[in-house]
Write a protein that holds these residues in place. Structure first.
Motif: not given
Length: 249
Positions: A90, A94-95, A100, A129, A132, A134-136
């Motif tokens: 963490e 960083k995203p 994305r 995660k 940012n 994971r959903d991809q």
């Protein structure tokens, strides 16, 4: 393999995670190397012997853990907790909104997007995660540390395992990007012809406990024609232009 994957004939774009979805400048590989070295030392080895065995096992087995498990009977979950699990990710990651967007721009009606890593699932999921992302990714193919004799990149069995999980029979339907030339060559040997080598020249990483300077032409291809080399994942828009949503001019 699920029924859905078994019936899905879309090609799969496999992304490596560590040092690919984030930059080697994060120094995560260095932090991991320090922890793995400490784990070897905790087994009663001297610093010198620990360093030599770390490199030997990494070179021989693809992952130091595989050698530790085979020759020292270590608990792989204990290793994971003290090495991967103790990384302050963490604070190190960083995203990246541009990354994305790159993943969102892949045409999901024609391609699937999966992650393919040599890490255990908890580390992979944690990184995705934090980034940012994971959903991809539809699925994550990971090294299952709980299996007695798990395989990993660049062994042929790992790529075949990924194909089975994705329900892919034709290796030509597998696209792959990774920061390791050895992993790229392993994929090409099993027929994954659309591979891209992500190489951040000028930076440092760590492999087998040894610092590695990422420089141009340090790893020559061993399987014929050249593999595209990029230093920014955004270049995939040019190298693999066909996988992205096409906008009208």
């Amino acid at each position: 393999m699920t029924v859905e994957h078994a019936q899905d004939d879309r090609p799969v774009v496999f992304f490596d995670i560590d040092n690919t979805l984030y930059s080697a400048s994060s120094k995560i590989a260095h932090a991991m190397g320090v922890r793995i070295h400490a784990y070897f030392v905790s087994l009663g080895l001297s610093d010198e012997d620990a360093s030599e065995l770390h490199l030997k096992y990494y070179t021989q087995y693809g992952l130091a853990l595989r050698g530790l498990r085979r020759h020292h009977n270590v608990d792989p979950l204990d290793f994971d907790e003290k090495c991967d699990g103790s990384l302050p990710l963490e604070e190190m990651l960083k995203p990246d909104p541009r990354l994305r967007q790159l993943l969102q721009d892949i045409d999901r009606s024609r391609y699937r997007v999966w992650a393919l890593t040599n890490a255990y699932r908890p580390h992979a999921e944690r990184v995705l995660k934090i980034l940012n992302l994971r959903d991809q990714f539809e699925e994550v193919v990971f090294c299952d540390y709980q299996e007695e004799d798990f395989t990993c990149k660049p062994e042929p069995g790992y790529y075949f395992q990924a194909m089975r999980k994705a329900g892919v029979q034709d290796p030509a339907k597998c696209l792959f990007v990774d920061d390791s030339r050895g992993n790229i060559e392993g994929a090409r040997r099993v027929g994954w012809t659309r591979c891209v080598h992500f190489r951040e020249s000028g930076l440092e990483t760590m492999e087998g406990g040894r610092v590695k300077h990422i420089i141009e032409d340090q790893e020559r291809p061993v399987s014929g024609d050249e593999v595209p080399v990029i230093n920014d994942l955004q270049q995939l828009r040019e190298v693999w232009s066909d996988i992205f949503i096409q906008t009208e001019q």
